[in-house]
Design a protein around this motif. Structure first.
Motif, PDB file in Angstrom:
ATOM      1  N   LEU A  24      53.266  35.644  42.336  1.00  0.00           N
ATOM      2  CA  LEU A  24      53.445  36.564  43.446  1.00  0.00           C
ATOM      3  C   LEU A  24      54.923  36.930  43.644  1.00  0.00           C
ATOM      4  O   LEU A  24      55.211  38.095  43.662  1.00  0.00           O
ATOM      5  N   ASN A  28      56.438  40.821  42.922  1.00  0.00           N
ATOM      6  CA  ASN A  28      56.943  41.363  44.225  1.00  0.00           C
ATOM      7  C   ASN A  28      58.555  41.932  43.910  1.00  0.00           C
ATOM      8  O   ASN A  28      58.842  42.726  44.211  1.00  0.00           O
ATOM      9  N   GLU A 165      53.074  49.986  51.041  1.00  0.00           N
ATOM     10  CA  GLU A 165      51.674  49.637  51.337  1.00  0.00           C
ATOM     11  C   GLU A 165      50.673  49.407  49.980  1.00  0.00           C
ATOM     12  O   GLU A 165      50.040  48.547  50.093  1.00  0.00           O
ATOM     13  N   TYR A 168      51.643  45.965  48.990  1.00  0.00           N
ATOM     14  CA  TYR A 168      51.093  44.892  49.703  1.00  0.00           C
ATOM     15  C   TYR A 168      49.535  44.835  49.355  1.00  0.00           C
ATOM     16  O   TYR A 168      48.811  43.555  49.350  1.00  0.00           O
ATOM     17  N   ALA A 169      48.619  46.043  49.215  1.00  0.00           N
ATOM     18  CA  ALA A 169      47.364  45.871  48.810  1.00  0.00           C
ATOM     19  C   ALA A 169      47.121  45.332  47.267  1.00  0.00           C
ATOM     20  O   ALA A 169      46.380  44.256  47.181  1.00  0.00           O
ATOM     21  N   ASN A 171      49.201  43.089  46.206  1.00  0.00           N
ATOM     22  CA  ASN A 171      49.436  41.531  46.614  1.00  0.00           C
ATOM     23  C   ASN A 171      48.266  40.908  46.967  1.00  0.00           C
ATOM     24  O   ASN A 171      47.916  39.715  46.250  1.00  0.00           O
ATOM     25  N   TRP A 172      47.122  41.680  47.773  1.00  0.00           N
ATOM     26  CA  TRP A 172      46.165  40.919  48.270  1.00  0.00           C
ATOM     27  C   TRP A 172      45.164  40.904  47.026  1.00  0.00           C
ATOM     28  O   TRP A 172      44.448  39.820  46.952  1.00  0.00           O
ATOM     29  N   MET A 173      45.127  41.733  46.577  1.00  0.00           N
ATOM     30  CA  MET A 173      44.120  41.941  45.179  1.00  0.00           C
ATOM     31  C   MET A 173      44.525  40.826  43.966  1.00  0.00           C
ATOM     32  O   MET A 173      43.549  40.284  43.804  1.00  0.00           O
ATOM     33  N   ALA A 175      46.167  37.969  44.766  1.00  0.00           N
ATOM     34  CA  ALA A 175      45.909  36.586  45.376  1.00  0.00           C
ATOM     35  C   ALA A 175      44.545  36.514  45.343  1.00  0.00           C
ATOM     36  O   ALA A 175      43.807  35.451  44.989  1.00  0.00           O
ATOM     37  N   ALA A 176      43.632  37.585  45.612  1.00  0.00           N
ATOM     38  CA  ALA A 176      42.181  37.227  45.388  1.00  0.00           C
ATOM     39  C   ALA A 176      41.734  36.943  44.164  1.00  0.00           C
ATOM     40  O   ALA A 176      40.770  36.115  43.999  1.00  0.00           O
TER      41      ALA A 176
END
Length: 464
Positions: A24, A28, A165, A168-169, A171-173, A175-176
């Motif tokens: 991650l 980033n 943004e 960020y999206a 990153n969430w994907m 991480a999931a």
């Protein structure tokens, strides 16, 4: 104390989370660098393309003309819809950095923070240089004089809020996806850890049984090579312990029998003397003395073997084997006379230097020689020769030799062959040879038994 499964899973989770964190952070960082470079590149491309058009429009008519304002609005719309970048806007300021275009700044990129950064920039000295304002905004500007001679500043600005943004999206994907992968990996890691821990638990259970004295065969596990090797080693150890335990039990049984026989004889004759029974007390005393000597010899052998197997202090020294053999032959001459046998000693070599413990040499040579003198018909021969730097001693008798069934067991403790007696002499000789780094073997010759002893010579040994 943690189990293998728990420790394995803990390490797996810790390492996976660490990898996820590193991924991650790297993702980033890479996206940050990429977006920064892309924004600067796109801003420069848009700046170089639109600058000429804006300047041309301002050169055609004064900035106050309504037609000019409409034309600039069109250019702004064209810039927004162009493939260069939909996030780039341009602004026109007067010399005091008051906004001249667009007329309405609400809802545009021109926030108070950006306006302060633009007013603080030195466009006269750094015309066209891309400047970063905050986390998501970049701008670049140049000074320009319009048709009426008024000094203006054209500023292009790019906003990366949408790109941020999107990161960020992502990153969430990401991480999931990593959490799902962690769950799947945790499941398979648990299965793998269980595949390791279960066989080890079974091996531990077998080890406990072996520790209790139940030397049972260890079931073989073929799931992993290392565990299979461990099970094989455990099974071999169990077999050796079982054989050792049986040998110890047999040793104790035979030793107790050998000790009991002379003791019972001594006790019987002592009781007969005490009760004034028997015709000749001297004969009884003679038997008691003989049995006592036999008992003392047996105890001495037991002590010698025990010292060799536990805490024997080996003291090697430089010796002349030929000279020692001659001395040993002289010692054995008395036994040969007692047994009414002839002892022959021959050597075709001179000095044979070796490094060994003299006490061990006597045991490994004297005991087989005594055995030969006991079973020979008429003579025993001891010879010494050299073979490729190795001293070879042969002790031969002309007796019946060993039977095929007895030959593998001649060095076993208290082994009794056909017509033989219980004893420890040959076992002591074998142990002495092992401690000396020598080799002792038994075989049958053309007539009678043959003992062969091989000892490495030492040319550096200096015999005093």
């Amino acid at each position: 104390m943690k189990t293998i499964r728990r420790k394995y899973l803990s390490l797996f989770v810790a390492e996976t989370l660490l990898v996820m964190l590193v991924v991650l952070v790297l993702f980033n960082a890479a996206m940050y660098v990429y977006l920064d470079r892309s924004a600067r590149k796109e801003l420069k491309a848009a700046f170089s393309t639109m600058q000429v058009l804006v300047e041309r429009q301002l050169m055609i008519s004064a900035f106050s003309d309504d037609n000019t304002d409409s034309a600039l609005q069109g250019l702004s719309a064209a810039l927004t819809a162009s493939r260069l970048s939909g996030s780039i806007k341009f602004f026109i300021f007067d010399e005091s950095f008051q906004v001249l275009f667009p007329r309405q700044t609400s809802g545009t990129l021109l926030t108070e923070t950006l306006l302060e950064d633009i007013r603080g920039a030195d466009f006269d000295a750094k015309a066209g240089e891309v400047i970063r304002a905050g986390n998501t905004t970049y701008f670049s500007g140049i000074p320009f004089e319009e048709l009426a001679g008024i000094k203006l500043y054209i500023v292009f600005a790019a906003d990366l809020t949408d790109s941020r943004e999107m990161v960020y999206a992502l990153n969430w994907m990401l991480a999931a996806v990593m959490l799902v992968a962690l769950g799947i990996g945790f499941f398979f890691a648990g299965a793998a850890a269980k595949g390791i821990s279960r066989p080890l638990q079974r091996v531990c259970a077998q080890a406990e049984e072996i520790g209790k004295g139940n030397f049972v065969p260890v079931p073989q596990e073929q799931s992993l090579r290392e565990i299979a090797s461990l099970c094989k080693s455990m099974d071999e150890m169990s077999a050796r312990l079982r054989a050792s335990d049986q040998a110890q039990r047999l040793f104790l049984q035979n030793a107790s029998h050998e000790l009991r026989t002379p003791l019972m004889s001594i006790q019987g004759y002592a009781e007969a003397i005490e009760a004034d029974l028997g015709d000749d007390p001297k004969e009884a005393a003679h038997i008691i003395r003989a049995e006592s000597i036999r008992l003392n010899a047996l105890v001495g052998e037991l002590l010698t073997l025990s010292r060799m197997e536990n805490s024997f202090d080996c003291k090697p020294e430089a010796l002349d084997l030929a000279e020692l053999l001659s001395e040993y032959a002289y010692r054995l001459e008395g036994l040969a006379i007692k047994e009414k046998k002839r002892l022959i000693f021959e050597t075709g070599v001179g000095s044979v230097p070796v490094t060994a413990d003299e006490r061990l040499l006597w045991q490994m040579i004297g005991n087989p020689a005594s055995n030969c003198l006991r079973y020979a018909e008429s003579e025993v021969e001891i010879t010494l020769s050299l073979e490729d730097g190795t001293a070879v001693i042969h002790i031969r008798d002309d007796g019946p030799g060993f039977s095929e069934a007895d030959l593998p067991h001649v060095f076993d403790r208290f082994y009794k062959g056909k017509g033989g007696n219980f004893g420890l002499g040959l076992s002591i000789a074998k142990k002495a040879a092992e401690l000396s780094g020598a080799e002792l073997s038994a075989s049958n010759g053309p007539k009678g038994a043959v003992f062969e002893i091989r000892i490495k010579t030492d040319a550096k040994a200096r015999v005093s």
